[in-house]
Design a protein around this motif. Structure first.
Motif, PDB file in Angstrom:
ATOM      1  N   PHE A  68      41.112  90.909  45.817  1.00 14.54           N
ATOM      2  CA  PHE A  68      39.686  90.713  46.096  1.00 14.54           C
ATOM      3  C   PHE A  68      39.139  91.776  47.069  1.00 14.54           C
ATOM      4  CE2 PHE A  68      36.250  88.695  48.567  1.00 14.54           C
ATOM      5  CZ  PHE A  68      35.367  88.422  47.546  1.00 14.54           C
ATOM      6  N   HIS A  69      39.776  91.917  48.243  1.00 13.15           N
ATOM      7  CA  HIS A  69      39.230  92.835  49.252  1.00 13.15           C
ATOM      8  C   HIS A  69      39.331  94.284  48.796  1.00 13.15           C
ATOM      9  CE1 HIS A  69      40.020  89.188  51.721  1.00 13.15           C
ATOM     10  NE2 HIS A  69      38.803  89.496  52.114  1.00 13.15           N
ATOM     11  N   ARG A  70      40.483  94.646  48.253  1.00 11.71           N
ATOM     12  CA  ARG A  70      40.676  96.058  47.873  1.00 11.71           C
ATOM     13  C   ARG A  70      39.783  96.435  46.694  1.00 11.71           C
ATOM     14  NH1 ARG A  70      46.133  95.295  49.599  1.00 11.71           N
ATOM     15  NH2 ARG A  70      46.119  95.999  51.757  1.00 11.71           N
ATOM     16  N   PHE A  71      39.517  95.464  45.843  1.00  8.75           N
ATOM     17  CA  PHE A  71      38.601  95.741  44.728  1.00  8.75           C
ATOM     18  C   PHE A  71      37.224  96.118  45.289  1.00  8.75           C
ATOM     19  CE2 PHE A  71      35.288  94.420  41.759  1.00  8.75           C
ATOM     20  CZ  PHE A  71      35.688  95.090  40.602  1.00  8.75           C
ATOM     21  N   ILE A  72      36.783  95.381  46.297  1.00 10.70           N
ATOM     22  CA  ILE A  72      35.470  95.684  46.893  1.00 10.70           C
ATOM     23  C   ILE A  72      35.506  97.061  47.550  1.00 10.70           C
ATOM     24  CG2 ILE A  72      33.791  94.973  48.650  1.00 10.70           C
ATOM     25  CD1 ILE A  72      34.774  92.080  48.182  1.00 10.70           C
ATOM     26  N   HIS A  73      36.591  97.337  48.302  1.00 10.29           N
ATOM     27  CA  HIS A  73      36.661  98.622  49.012  1.00 10.29           C
ATOM     28  C   HIS A  73      36.701  99.788  48.034  1.00 10.29           C
ATOM     29  CE1 HIS A  73      38.799  96.170  52.387  1.00 10.29           C
ATOM     30  NE2 HIS A  73      37.534  95.839  52.204  1.00 10.29           N
ATOM     31  N   ALA A  74      37.327  99.569  46.877  1.00  9.95           N
ATOM     32  CA  ALA A  74      37.448 100.666  45.903  1.00  9.95           C
ATOM     33  C   ALA A  74      36.085 101.049  45.321  1.00  9.95           C
ATOM     34  CB  ALA A  74      38.404 100.263  44.781  1.00  9.95           C
ATOM     35  N   GLY A  75      35.132 100.125  45.347  1.00  8.18           N
ATOM     36  CA  GLY A  75      33.746 100.445  45.006  1.00  8.18           C
ATOM     37  C   GLY A  75      33.485 100.805  43.551  1.00  8.18           C
ATOM     38  N   PHE A  76      34.213 100.203  42.633  1.00  7.17           N
ATOM     39  CA  PHE A  76      33.948 100.503  41.217  1.00  7.17           C
ATOM     40  C   PHE A  76      32.599  99.926  40.793  1.00  7.17           C
ATOM     41  CE2 PHE A  76      38.650 100.420  41.157  1.00  7.17           C
ATOM     42  CZ  PHE A  76      38.869 101.679  40.631  1.00  7.17           C
ATOM     43  N   THR A  77      31.815 100.726  40.083  1.00  9.31           N
ATOM     44  CA  THR A  77      30.629 100.136  39.464  1.00  9.31           C
ATOM     45  C   THR A  77      31.036  99.562  38.099  1.00  9.31           C
ATOM     46  OG1 THR A  77      30.081 102.337  38.707  1.00  9.31           O
ATOM     47  CG2 THR A  77      28.825 101.502  40.581  1.00  9.31           C
ATOM     48  N   HIS A  78      31.899 100.297  37.405  1.00 13.19           N
ATOM     49  CA  HIS A  78      32.414  99.804  36.123  1.00 13.19           C
ATOM     50  C   HIS A  78      33.935  99.784  36.208  1.00 13.19           C
ATOM     51  CE1 HIS A  78      28.371 101.092  34.920  1.00 13.19           C
ATOM     52  NE2 HIS A  78      28.478 100.111  34.046  1.00 13.19           N
ATOM     53  N   VAL A  79      34.530  98.642  35.927  1.00 12.37           N
ATOM     54  CA  VAL A  79      35.985  98.547  36.065  1.00 12.37           C
ATOM     55  C   VAL A  79      36.658  99.174  34.850  1.00 12.37           C
ATOM     56  CG1 VAL A  79      35.772  96.460  37.449  1.00 12.37           C
ATOM     57  CG2 VAL A  79      36.247  96.248  35.009  1.00 12.37           C
ATOM     58  N   ARG A  80      37.912  99.544  35.015  1.00 15.71           N
ATOM     59  CA  ARG A  80      38.684 100.077  33.893  1.00 15.71           C
ATOM     60  C   ARG A  80      38.837  98.991  32.821  1.00 15.71           C
ATOM     61  NH1 ARG A  80      38.170 104.352  36.110  1.00 15.71           N
ATOM     62  NH2 ARG A  80      39.760 105.918  36.519  1.00 15.71           N
ATOM     63  N   ARG A  81      38.881  99.425  31.573  1.00 14.54           N
ATOM     64  CA  ARG A  81      38.976  98.436  30.498  1.00 14.54           C
ATOM     65  C   ARG A  81      40.292  97.665  30.576  1.00 14.54           C
ATOM     66  NH1 ARG A  81      38.449 101.115  25.214  1.00 14.54           N
ATOM     67  NH2 ARG A  81      36.350 101.620  25.802  1.00 14.54           N
ATOM     68  N   TYR A  82      41.376  98.343  31.026  1.00 16.32           N
ATOM     69  CA  TYR A  82      42.653  97.620  31.069  1.00 16.32           C
ATOM     70  C   TYR A  82      42.651  96.547  32.146  1.00 16.32           C
ATOM     71  CZ  TYR A  82      44.045 101.234  34.534  1.00 16.32           C
ATOM     72  OH  TYR A  82      44.104 102.084  35.606  1.00 16.32           O
ATOM     73  N   GLU A  83      41.837  96.715  33.209  1.00 13.74           N
ATOM     74  CA  GLU A  83      41.761  95.640  34.206  1.00 13.74           C
ATOM     75  C   GLU A  83      40.991  94.447  33.621  1.00 13.74           C
ATOM     76  OE1 GLU A  83      39.917  96.429  38.049  1.00 13.74           O
ATOM     77  OE2 GLU A  83      41.030  94.758  38.923  1.00 13.74           O
ATOM     78  N   PHE A  84      39.910  94.738  32.895  1.00 14.70           N
ATOM     79  CA  PHE A  84      39.148  93.635  32.293  1.00 14.70           C
ATOM     80  C   PHE A  84      39.997  92.931  31.227  1.00 14.70           C
ATOM     81  CE2 PHE A  84      35.605  91.455  30.225  1.00 14.70           C
ATOM     82  CZ  PHE A  84      34.875  91.048  31.330  1.00 14.70           C
ATOM     83  N   ALA A  85      40.789  93.728  30.493  1.00 11.24           N
ATOM     84  CA  ALA A  85      41.669  93.120  29.477  1.00 11.24           C
ATOM     85  C   ALA A  85      42.694  92.215  30.150  1.00 11.24           C
ATOM     86  CB  ALA A  85      42.367  94.214  28.673  1.00 11.24           C
ATOM     87  N   ASP A  86      43.165  92.632  31.331  1.00 10.41           N
ATOM     88  CA  ASP A  86      44.133  91.808  32.062  1.00 10.41           C
ATOM     89  C   ASP A  86      43.471  90.507  32.527  1.00 10.41           C
ATOM     90  OD1 ASP A  86      46.854  91.660  33.156  1.00 10.41           O
ATOM     91  OD2 ASP A  86      45.817  91.583  35.087  1.00 10.41           O
ATOM     92  N   TYR A  87      42.199  90.621  32.938  1.00  9.33           N
ATOM     93  CA  TYR A  87      41.437  89.408  33.302  1.00  9.33           C
ATOM     94  C   TYR A  87      41.341  88.463  32.100  1.00  9.33           C
ATOM     95  CZ  TYR A  87      36.999  86.808  33.249  1.00  9.33           C
ATOM     96  OH  TYR A  87      36.034  85.851  33.056  1.00  9.33           O
ATOM     97  N   LEU A  88      40.986  89.028  30.934  1.00  6.87           N
ATOM     98  CA  LEU A  88      40.844  88.182  29.738  1.00  6.87           C
ATOM     99  C   LEU A  88      42.174  87.499  29.410  1.00  6.87           C
ATOM    100  CD1 LEU A  88      38.719  90.606  27.490  1.00  6.87           C
ATOM    101  CD2 LEU A  88      37.880  88.598  28.715  1.00  6.87           C
ATOM    102  N   GLN A  89      43.252  88.264  29.548  1.00  6.25           N
ATOM    103  CA  GLN A  89      44.568  87.696  29.246  1.00  6.25           C
ATOM    104  C   GLN A  89      44.919  86.583  30.237  1.00  6.25           C
ATOM    105  OE1 GLN A  89      47.548  90.463  28.278  1.00  6.25           O
ATOM    106  NE2 GLN A  89      49.219  89.011  28.567  1.00  6.25           N
TER     107      GLN A  89
END
Ligand SMILES: Cc1cc2nc3c(=O)[nH]c(=O)nc-3n(C[C@H](O)[C@H](O)[C@H](O)COP(=O)(O)OP(=O)(O)OC[C@H]3O[C@@H](n4cnc5c(N)ncnc54)[C@H](O)[C@@H]3O)c2cc1C
Length: 438
Positions: free
Chosen positions: A83-104
């Motif tokens: 959670f915290h590091r995701f915010i610090h990384a400041g992505f406006t659009h996440v990588r597709r493989y991260e979203f795919a991992d979320y879906l999984q």
């Protein structure tokens, strides 16, 4: 025999995951979602390393319908301790493989998904919808059909079934090594751009050449301006849905680039890769970008490889391209799945073959009115350009979940906004009013 399930989902891609996640807290609804895949896997053939989501991570499966849901992208980040590091990384659009991992992750948490279950046939029976699988059948009161889109293979490529002429959805599986190959990529949308960028990266070896052909007059960027993004809001979809079907195709064409252009980031990466390679002598990219090219024919050469003939709309000439591998980044078509064929004659399908879906995504049919067939990702011509996108997955899922629950459990009303898409109801026609004022 009684009906076994209140609702059966055909397909467990993102859109039915959304419905499953929104129904999950309501134990009184007996639901099952069937998918023919071995396990959840989101567009594996296009999971190239750099690909980013075209939609915000906040437009996940549930958040806009139920901010307290345990199946949101934010809940996933917390569960994965990012959670915290995701915010610090400041992505406006996440990588597709991260979203795919979320879906999984969502798919693994839901108790009612059944993989390795291909629905072969659906018929109406006195016990409700009868779903036939290999060796067993199930019955359900309602259906939610979300079997995704079908790869579009152009006519000129259809007779060439060959491992070296492939649709982009097979790209990673069929082009593991591109070393020394001449590759033609046909299609100037996001998928074509991602394949070209991946080939340019050298990850799959150094190609001999890459030819990128597009019918479009240049490489066109996705229109992500705030007012264009209004097409991806409930209020616009409601307004669009209320139009007569005949008015809709022209609007869909006008809006193409809001859903079907190349992201600015991908265009910039391609341009920068070209620029940087021009600084290194001997490392220049052998990329040829061929806009205005409408491929009309393709032949297999006796010595192997392909020759493509494309009409060049810029100078009205025919352009030939030689290639060892042809990647068809030619998009997808909306098709009802074969398993629904026995019900086809009972569905209301218009003369153009489009489904005039009701606002709640159900298909009008001639069966009992208290049994519904909801269709997701089949409503481009009823609900508009947002239909195949994730942007409104949670809203659409909530509308379907509400219909199944028989109550407005999730808020789906569209908040007011100053854009007035439809005219106010006026007494009389334009010409009558004009006469009144003369
Ligand atoms: C490469 C790619 C990237 C995309 N990126 C974005 C993005 O960033 N943002 C965005 O808004 N949209 C994006 N989209 C568009 C859209 O969000 C996705 O296509 C999304 O996967 C659509 O979800 P779906 O559930 O309708 O279909 P799918 O994901 O295709 O899932 C359908 C499922 O149905 C199953 N199935 C089919 N037939 C049967 C059967 N007879 N029995 C059982 N199961 C069956 C399949 O196995 C499959 O798992 C992207 C599309 C592609 C191709």
């Amino acid at each position: 025999m009684s009906i076994h399930f209140d609702v059966a989902g055909i397909g467990a891609g993102p859109f039915n995951l959304s419905v499953a996640a929104l129904l999950a807290p309501h134990g009184r609804i007996r639901s099952a979602f069937f998918d023919r895949r071995e396990q959840f896997d989101w567009h594996p053939g296009m999971m190239v390393d750099d690909a980013a989501m075209q939609t915000s991570f906040l437009k996940d499966l549930v958040l806009s319908a139920d901010p307290t849901s345990a199946y949101s992208f934010i809940a996933y980040l917390v569960a994965k301790h990012r959670f915290h590091r995701f915010i610090h990384a400041g992505f406006t659009h996440v990588r597709r493989y991260e979203f795919a991992d979320y879906l999984q992750w969502v798919a693994e948490k839901l108790p009612n998904l059944h993989f390795k279950h291909e629905v072969q046939e659906i018929r109406w029976s006195e016990n409700g919808f009868r779903l036939q699988f290999d060796g067993k059948c199930e019955h359900a009161r309602h259906l939610v059909v979300a079997t995704g889109l079908t790869p579009n293979i152009p006519d000129w490529a259809r007779r060439h079934e060959h491992p070296r002429c492939l649709h982009s959805h097979h790209y990673l599986a069929r082009v593991p090594d591109a070393t020394g190959l001449r590759i033609a990529v046909v299609g100037g949308g996001q998928s074509g751009a991602e394949v070209v960028l991946d080939l340019m990266s050298g990850r799959r070896g150094r190609t001999q050449s890459i030819c990128w052909l597009s019918r479009r007059h240049t490489l066109e960027a996705l229109d992500e301006a705030p007012f264009s993004n209004e097409f991806f809001t409930p209020s616009y979809v409601n307004a669009f849905h209320s139009l007569p079907m005949a008015c809709k195709p022209a609007l869909i064409r006008q809006q193409t680039l809001t859903g079907n252009g190349i992201s600015h980031e991908t265009l910039r990466q391609i341009y920068q890769t070209l620029y940087l390679s021009s600084l290194q002598e001997g490392r220049e990219q052998r990329l040829r970008i061929l806009p205005h090219r409408d491929v009309r024919a393709m032949e297999c050469l006796p010595a192997g490889g392909w020759i493509l003939a494309a009409h060049n709309g810029f100078d009205d000439r025919i352009h030939h391209v030689d290639a060892d591998v042809v990647v068809l980044a030619t998009g997808y078509l909306t098709r009802l799945p074969a398993c629904i064929e026995p019900l086809r004659g009972r569905l209301n399908i218009d003369q153009q073959g489009h489904l005039p879906l009701r606002h709640d995504f159900s298909v009008p049919w001639d069966g009992p009115a208290d049994h519904h067939i909801f269709v997701q990702n089949g409503g481009l011509h009823s609900h508009g350009i947002a239909d195949p996108q994730l942007s409104l997955a949670a809203w659409r899922g909530a509308i379907i979940a509400n219909a199944i629950l028989g109550e407005e459990r999730y808020a789906t009303a569209a908040p007011p906004f100053p854009i007035e898409w439809a005219s106010e109801a006026a007494p009389g026609s334009w010409s009558q009013r004009g006469q009144d004022h003369t």
